[in-house]
Design an enzyme around this catalytic site. Structure first.
Site, PDB file in Angstrom:
ATOM      1  N   PHE A  40       0.867  -1.184   0.000  1.00 44.08           N
ATOM      2  CA  PHE A  40       0.000   0.000   0.000  1.00 44.08           C
ATOM      3  C   PHE A  40       0.901   1.231   0.000  1.00 44.08           C
ATOM      4  O   PHE A  40       1.786   1.352   0.857  1.00 44.08           O
ATOM      5  CB  PHE A  40      -0.889  -0.015   1.259  1.00 44.08           C
ATOM      6  CG  PHE A  40      -1.907   1.083   1.280  1.00 44.08           C
ATOM      7  CD1 PHE A  40      -3.069   0.983   0.510  1.00 44.08           C
ATOM      8  CD2 PHE A  40      -1.703   2.235   2.025  1.00 44.08           C
ATOM      9  CE1 PHE A  40      -4.005   2.001   0.499  1.00 44.08           C
ATOM     10  CE2 PHE A  40      -2.631   3.257   2.021  1.00 44.08           C
ATOM     11  CZ  PHE A  40      -3.785   3.141   1.255  1.00 44.08           C
TER      12      PHE A  40
ATOM     13  N   LYS B 127      -2.710  14.457   1.606  1.00 46.22           N
ATOM     14  CA  LYS B 127      -3.933  15.087   1.080  1.00 46.22           C
ATOM     15  C   LYS B 127      -5.172  14.238   1.370  1.00 46.22           C
ATOM     16  O   LYS B 127      -6.237  14.471   0.795  1.00 46.22           O
ATOM     17  CB  LYS B 127      -3.812  15.276  -0.443  1.00 46.22           C
ATOM     18  CG  LYS B 127      -2.665  16.169  -0.882  1.00 46.22           C
ATOM     19  CD  LYS B 127      -2.573  16.145  -2.420  1.00 46.22           C
ATOM     20  CE  LYS B 127      -1.306  16.783  -2.932  1.00 46.22           C
ATOM     21  NZ  LYS B 127      -1.242  18.225  -2.685  1.00 46.22           N
ATOM     22  N   GLY B 128      -4.997  13.212   2.187  1.00 42.91           N
ATOM     23  CA  GLY B 128      -6.142  12.359   2.531  1.00 42.91           C
ATOM     24  C   GLY B 128      -6.320  11.162   1.613  1.00 42.91           C
ATOM     25  O   GLY B 128      -7.244  10.366   1.804  1.00 42.91           O
TER      26      GLY B 128
ATOM     27  N   GLY C 229      -4.343   8.551   1.289  1.00 36.77           N
ATOM     28  CA  GLY C 229      -4.021   7.303   1.990  1.00 36.77           C
ATOM     29  C   GLY C 229      -5.267   6.772   2.688  1.00 36.77           C
ATOM     30  O   GLY C 229      -5.628   5.596   2.542  1.00 36.77           O
ATOM     31  N   LYS C 230      -5.942   7.661   3.406  1.00 35.73           N
ATOM     32  CA  LYS C 230      -7.158   7.255   4.127  1.00 35.73           C
ATOM     33  C   LYS C 230      -8.253   6.820   3.157  1.00 35.73           C
ATOM     34  O   LYS C 230      -8.884   5.783   3.342  1.00 35.73           O
ATOM     35  CB  LYS C 230      -7.696   8.439   4.942  1.00 35.73           C
ATOM     36  CG  LYS C 230      -7.159   8.533   6.330  1.00 35.73           C
ATOM     37  CD  LYS C 230      -7.914   9.664   7.012  1.00 35.73           C
ATOM     38  CE  LYS C 230      -7.404   9.915   8.384  1.00 35.73           C
ATOM     39  NZ  LYS C 230      -7.969  11.138   8.944  1.00 35.73           N
TER      40      LYS C 230
ATOM     41  N   LEU D  64      -2.302   5.085  10.831  1.00 34.42           N
ATOM     42  CA  LEU D  64      -3.336   5.037   9.785  1.00 34.42           C
ATOM     43  C   LEU D  64      -4.167   3.753   9.933  1.00 34.42           C
ATOM     44  O   LEU D  64      -5.408   3.799   9.928  1.00 34.42           O
ATOM     45  CB  LEU D  64      -2.646   5.092   8.407  1.00 34.42           C
ATOM     46  CG  LEU D  64      -3.529   4.916   7.169  1.00 34.42           C
ATOM     47  CD1 LEU D  64      -4.504   6.089   7.027  1.00 34.42           C
ATOM     48  CD2 LEU D  64      -2.666   4.817   5.897  1.00 34.42           C
ATOM     49  N   TYR D  65      -3.501   2.615  10.071  1.00 30.08           N
ATOM     50  CA  TYR D  65      -4.220   1.338  10.129  1.00 30.08           C
ATOM     51  C   TYR D  65      -5.057   1.247  11.412  1.00 30.08           C
ATOM     52  O   TYR D  65      -6.204   0.812  11.376  1.00 30.08           O
ATOM     53  CB  TYR D  65      -3.243   0.158  10.049  1.00 30.08           C
ATOM     54  CG  TYR D  65      -2.385   0.160   8.791  1.00 30.08           C
ATOM     55  CD1 TYR D  65      -2.844   0.769   7.628  1.00 30.08           C
ATOM     56  CD2 TYR D  65      -1.125  -0.426   8.756  1.00 30.08           C
ATOM     57  CE1 TYR D  65      -2.063   0.790   6.472  1.00 30.08           C
ATOM     58  CE2 TYR D  65      -0.343  -0.417   7.606  1.00 30.08           C
ATOM     59  CZ  TYR D  65      -0.812   0.200   6.473  1.00 30.08           C
ATOM     60  OH  TYR D  65      -0.044   0.226   5.340  1.00 30.08           O
TER      61      TYR D  65
HETATM   62  C1  COA Z   1       1.422   5.743   4.747  1.00 29.89           C
HETATM   63  C2  COA Z   1       0.907   6.514   3.515  1.00 29.89           C
HETATM   64  C3  COA Z   1       0.210   5.525   2.595  1.00 29.89           C
HETATM   65  C4  COA Z   1      -0.082   7.582   3.973  1.00 29.89           C
HETATM   66  O1  COA Z   1      -0.603   8.215   2.816  1.00 29.89           O
HETATM   67  P1  COA Z   1      -1.122   9.742   2.816  1.00 29.89           P
HETATM   68  O2  COA Z   1      -1.880   9.965   1.570  1.00 29.89           O
HETATM   69  O3  COA Z   1       0.013  10.647   3.099  1.00 29.89           O
HETATM   70  O4  COA Z   1      -2.109   9.685   4.058  1.00 29.89           O
HETATM   71  P2  COA Z   1      -3.289  10.727   4.404  1.00 29.89           P
HETATM   72  O5  COA Z   1      -3.011  12.052   3.789  1.00 29.89           O
HETATM   73  O6  COA Z   1      -4.590  10.075   4.118  1.00 29.89           O
HETATM   74  O7  COA Z   1      -3.084  10.856   5.974  1.00 29.89           O
HETATM   75  C5  COA Z   1      -3.357   9.778   6.842  1.00 29.89           C
HETATM   76  C6  COA Z   1      -2.875  10.130   8.232  1.00 29.89           C
HETATM   77  O8  COA Z   1      -1.435  10.042   8.263  1.00 29.89           O
HETATM   78  C7  COA Z   1      -0.900  11.281   8.706  1.00 29.89           C
HETATM   79  N1  COA Z   1       0.340  11.516   7.972  1.00 29.89           N
HETATM   80  C8  COA Z   1       0.525  11.421   6.628  1.00 29.89           C
HETATM   81  N2  COA Z   1       1.817  11.671   6.333  1.00 29.89           N
HETATM   82  C9  COA Z   1       2.431  11.915   7.518  1.00 29.89           C
HETATM   83  C10 COA Z   1       3.765  12.226   7.888  1.00 29.89           C
HETATM   84  N3  COA Z   1       4.740  12.319   6.986  1.00 29.89           N
HETATM   85  N4  COA Z   1       4.045  12.413   9.196  1.00 29.89           N
HETATM   86  C11 COA Z   1       3.095  12.299  10.135  1.00 29.89           C
HETATM   87  N5  COA Z   1       1.799  11.997   9.861  1.00 29.89           N
HETATM   88  C12 COA Z   1       1.490  11.815   8.561  1.00 29.89           C
HETATM   89  C13 COA Z   1      -1.946  12.307   8.381  1.00 29.89           C
HETATM   90  O9  COA Z   1      -1.822  13.458   9.210  1.00 29.89           O
HETATM   91  C14 COA Z   1      -3.221  11.550   8.667  1.00 29.89           C
HETATM   92  O10 COA Z   1      -3.449  11.501  10.064  1.00 29.89           O
HETATM   93  P3  COA Z   1      -4.810  12.101  10.712  1.00 29.89           P
HETATM   94  O11 COA Z   1      -5.898  11.163  10.279  1.00 29.89           O
HETATM   95  O12 COA Z   1      -4.548  12.001  12.169  1.00 29.89           O
HETATM   96  O13 COA Z   1      -4.947  13.455  10.149  1.00 29.89           O
HETATM   97  C15 COA Z   1       2.054   7.237   2.763  1.00 29.89           C
HETATM   98  O14 COA Z   1       2.755   8.038   3.687  1.00 29.89           O
HETATM   99  C16 COA Z   1       3.028   6.309   2.084  1.00 29.89           C
HETATM  100  O15 COA Z   1       2.806   5.851   0.973  1.00 29.89           O
HETATM  101  N6  COA Z   1       4.164   6.050   2.744  1.00 29.89           N
HETATM  102  C17 COA Z   1       5.246   5.258   2.154  1.00 29.89           C
HETATM  103  C18 COA Z   1       4.849   3.841   1.921  1.00 29.89           C
HETATM  104  C19 COA Z   1       4.331   3.181   3.173  1.00 29.89           C
HETATM  105  O16 COA Z   1       4.797   3.403   4.280  1.00 29.89           O
HETATM  106  N7  COA Z   1       3.334   2.306   2.955  1.00 29.89           N
HETATM  107  C20 COA Z   1       2.789   1.500   3.985  1.00 29.89           C
HETATM  108  C21 COA Z   1       3.578   0.241   3.999  1.00 29.89           C
HETATM  109  S1  COA Z   1       2.913  -0.886   5.147  1.00 29.89           S
END
Ligand code: COA
Length: 160
Positions: A79, A88-89, A91-92, A125-126
């Site tokens: 993922f 930008k939301g 991920g959620k 997130l999970y």
């Molecule tokens: C984990 C991941 C999928 C989140 O995607 P995203 O589009 O940035 O997530 P969202 O914008 O929907 O935010 C989800 C939550 O994470 C938090 N978040 C996102 N990026 C963050 C960061 N760099 N530091 C701290 N919090 C963060 C957001 O604030 C939000 O929290 P909230 O609900 O309390 O506001 C993305 O960071 C990613 O692809 N990471 C690298 C790959 C990875 O780790 N994949 C999972 C492998 S198991």
């Protein structure tokens, strides 16, 4: 309002998928999409999807659409959201779409996911979706479960 949805990876959108990558400091957290597409070929229970925001592929997920034969559950194997579109939301919204699709299968009683122990953003997130830590570590990764239904024994699987 932006519409976030999943679309199967095919020859038509594979190149776009291969271009997506996390930030450089996140590259130890998730395998490259090229690797995930190879894994998809080897694991017949899982299928690769682009996560779309309107017409743009912003991320990628590889997940089971039938029970994983080794344990009888559904896994989310990979993922990620591309570095340009994080925070930008998506991920959620993408995870919600994945869970909805897996839950539409009647034999999906439990969804499993794992992350490297230091991936605190993924862990939060999970857990925000109701995943709970199982205490198991598989391949060095922390395993979390999302329980959909329990049988009369309090197990997420009916005895075979
Ligand atoms: C984990 C991941 C999928 C989140 O995607 P995203 O589009 O940035 O997530 P969202 O914008 O929907 O935010 C989800 C939550 O994470 C938090 N978040 C996102 N990026 C963050 C960061 N760099 N530091 C701290 N919090 C963060 C957001 O604030 C939000 O929290 P909230 O609900 O309390 O506001 C993305 O960071 C990613 O692809 N990471 C690298 C790959 C990875 O780790 N994949 C999972 C492998 S198991």
């Amino acid at each position: 309002m932006t519409s976030v949805y999943l679309k199967l990876i095919t020859d038509d959108n594979m190149e776009e998928c291969l271009q997506l990558k996390p930030r450089e400091d996140q590259q130890r957290l998730v395998a490259p999409n090229s690797d995930s597409l190879e894994k998809a070929k080897r694991e017949p229970s899982s299928r690769p999807y682009g996560i779309y925001a309107d017409d743009t592929m912003v991320g990628f997920a590889l997940f089971d659409e039938e029970v994983y034969p080794e344990d009888g559950y559904f896994w989310i194997c990979r993922f990620m959201i591309d570095e340009r579109y994080q925070g930008k939301g998506y991920g959620k919204a993408g995870l919600a779409a994945v869970l909805e699709q897996q839950k539409s299968h009647s034999d999906c009683v439990k969804i499993r996911i794992s992350h490297v122990p230091e991936n605190g953003v993924a862990n939060r997130l999970y857990k925000g979706f109701g995943f709970i830590e199982t205490g198991e570590v598989i391949g060095g990764e922390t395993v979390l479960d999302y329980i959909i239904s329990l049988n009369e024994y309090g197990l997420a699987r009916f005895p075979r």
